[in-house]
Design an enzyme around this catalytic site. Structure first.
Site, mmCIF file in Angstrom:
data_model
loop_
_atom_site.group_PDB
_atom_site.id
_atom_site.type_symbol
_atom_site.label_atom_id
_atom_site.label_comp_id
_atom_site.label_asym_id
_atom_site.label_seq_id
_atom_site.Cartn_x
_atom_site.Cartn_y
_atom_site.Cartn_z
ATOM 1 N N ASP A 101 5.955 -1.073 -5.231
ATOM 2 C CA ASP A 101 4.606 -1.507 -4.860
ATOM 3 C C ASP A 101 3.778 -1.827 -6.088
ATOM 4 O O ASP A 101 2.950 -2.746 -6.075
ATOM 5 C CB ASP A 101 3.919 -0.460 -3.983
ATOM 6 C CG ASP A 101 3.731 0.882 -4.671
ATOM 7 O OD1 ASP A 101 4.561 1.246 -5.514
ATOM 8 O OD2 ASP A 101 2.748 1.577 -4.343
ATOM 9 N N GLU A 118 1.664 2.821 -9.976
ATOM 10 C CA GLU A 118 0.844 2.486 -8.818
ATOM 11 C C GLU A 118 -0.600 2.217 -9.241
ATOM 12 O O GLU A 118 -1.239 1.276 -8.762
ATOM 13 C CB GLU A 118 0.888 3.642 -7.825
ATOM 14 C CG GLU A 118 -0.084 3.552 -6.677
ATOM 15 C CD GLU A 118 -0.166 4.871 -5.917
ATOM 16 O OE1 GLU A 118 0.457 4.956 -4.840
ATOM 17 O OE2 GLU A 118 -0.831 5.811 -6.402
#
Length: 524
Positions: free
Chosen positions: A129, A76
């Site tokens: 993500d 991330e």
């Protein structure tokens, strides 16, 4: 220590200057542009100093100083770090984050999601993500290279540059089942999708960029449609809220994944990112489905009190704050009560995320209100947050994560300033920059004595051996701050001789009866 060089720099105020962040004219809505651009520059440098420089294991990666395993690095942060480095116009750190991730975390088709403090992989598998954020950052970096704004660069691990690795990631997102055959974005490689999703990962604006970049671009349009279909089924849609985890059909998914809190029936830390990710689609592409969702979000938060109500909320108990006694002990010192954080959080993180809804679908008054509220959590240093909570609460540096909170505040401020723009469109279809709104953060302060903020050049600097002499043409109250917002010296008079000047960046402020002066000084 000898002060070999003193560089005067302009600090944001009611005057203009140039900042290091990426500066491409665009027609996006803006508020307090110069103020937030200066803050973005300083807070990015703080992230470099705190989250990159001190660590030798996985050197170059963004590290988490207060995670459950302090000093680890996650994929991330690779995505966030590359996005922020790109918009901070810092190709050197963009490249070093990418190179370090390729060396330490790349597993052939995606980045393993966690590297431990010892430099070894401690969490295998993809976090989707991160993959999509890295891909977008690489596509935009390639555009900056083609426009002559960045230099061509080849990965130290792979014998190719930005665009080729972006293509690799996009193909792998499909082949590793980070996206299902029906176009559902799964939270990991072969994990979830048809059964459950993390809707805070949904980035429809990204998929529209991918659709034009990818030779098999039509498949990404299916992901856009599926994204909005799932969001429309959120149990909190009427409030513009989503749960951290949910089923694609809109049912509850239960406690899953990393932020498995409140049985995933709250708009919490994973979910709140949807405001930013969907706001980008509203701003960049004028997407009506994004605007419909965000209008619900803005109406909800305004019904709760507007910017001052920015927080995490329950969904099943419609619109209630999280329980007041819910304590998060995992990420500080579980034995030291003074370090505990409460899951209710009115902070730079929550204000930064809610502000993006105001930017995308709000009126000028909404934008100004959120800018001023975020300004309460920026004290002019190299981080978002208060050194000491002025309300007597716990929103201070002791309780800040100094990782996730910094990035989400950065994304909010970058939307406010217009910095977080569609790089491809800004280069290919240049537009005249919109003027934007101004709040009390940038407007001259008007009081009984008609106070005003004057340009930094009014404060004269004189190098006097191992000291600096600050001079004004009138008597003033002087205060000198370091970039952590701590006052380190003060004086009164028309002159202020600072005897001790260590290497670093400082802010000198002076206030007379009718005027406030500010100047940023770098000592090297």
């Amino acid at each position: 220590m000898k002060l070999s060089k003193i560089l005067p720099l302009c600090i944001a105020g009611a005057f203009s200057s140039s900042f290091a962040v990426l500066d491409l004219p665009n027609a996006q809505p803006k508020v307090d542009e110069s103020y937030w651009k200066a803050a973005l520059d300083s807070t990015w440098q703080g992230l470099v100093r705190r989250n990159i420089n001190p660590y030798s294991a996985g050197k170059g990666l963004i590290h988490r100083p207060k995670s459950e395993t302090p000093g680890d690095a996650v994929s991330e942060a690779v995505g966030y770090g590359m996005l922020v480095a790109l918009y901070a116009n810092d190709q050197e750190h963009f490249n070093s984050i990418w190179d370090a991730a390729n060396e330490k975390m790349w597993d052939g088709c995606y980045y393993n999601w966690q590297m431990g403090p010892d430099g070894n992989i401690s969490g295998e598998g993809a976090a989707t993500d991160a993959e999509e954020d890295v891909a977008l950052a690489l596509i935009f970096a390639d555009k900056l290279v083609s426009a002559g704004k960045w230099q061509p660069y080849t990965s130290t691990k792979f014998n190719y540059g930005y665009a080729d690795h972006a293509k690799k990631i996009l193909d792998c997102m499909w082949s590793s089942q980070q996206i299902t055959s029906s176009g559902i974005l799964a939270p990991g490689a072969g994990w979830g999708g048809d059964n459950f999703v993390n809707p805070g990962y949904f980035s429809p604006a990204w998929y529209k960029i991918f659709a034009k970049f990818d030779s098999n671009g039509d498949r990404w349009n299916m992901v856009v449609d599926k994204t909005y279909e799932i969001l429309s089924k959120s149990p909190g849609y009427s409030m513009g809220l989503i749960p951290d985890w949910m089923r694609p059909d809109g049912n509850w998914a239960g406690s899953l994944g990393y932020n498995a809190y409140f049985n995933s029936r709250a708009f919490f830390k994973d979910a709140i990112r949807i405001l930013w990710r969907v706001a980008i689609d509203a701003v960049w592409f004028d997407e009506s489905r994004a605007k419909d969702f965000l209008k619900n979000s803005l109406a909800f938060i305004n019904s709760k009190g507007g910017a001052a109500a920015s927080n995490f909320y329950q969904i099943e108990k419609a619109g209630e704050l999280l329980p007041a006694d819910d304590i998060w002990t995992d990420f500080n010192d579980s034995k030291n009560e003074s370090t505990w954080r409460y899951r209710r959080e009115h902070s730079h993180l929550t204000v930064g995320m809610w502000s993006t809804a105001a930017l995308a679908v709000g009126e000028s008054a909404d934008r100004i209100a959120f800018s001023e509220e975020l300004g309460k959590f920026y004290e002019g240093g190299d981080f978002f947050g208060n050194a000491v909570d002025p309300t007597g609460g716990i929103e201070d540096t002791l309780h800040n994560e100094m990782y996730f909170d910094q990035f989400l505040a950065w994304f909010g401020a970058s939307m406010m300033s217009g910095t977080f723009m569609n790089v491809i469109d800004a280069i290919d279809n240049p537009k005249a920059a919109t003027a934007g709104d101004s709040s009390s953060l940038t407007k001259p302060v008007i009081g009984i004595a008609h106070s005003r903020i004057k340009a930094s050049a009014d404060i004269r600097l004189t190098h006097m051996g191992n000291a600096i002499l600050f001079t004004l043409p009138e008597v003033a109250e002087w205060s000198l701050y370091d970039m952590n917002g701590h006052k380190i010296a003060e004086a009164r008079g028309s002159n202020f001789l600072w005897q001790k000047g260590n290497q670093g960046v400082y802010i000198i402020k002076a206030r007379s009866k009718g005027t406030s002066y500010m100047r940023k000084v770098a000592v090297r």
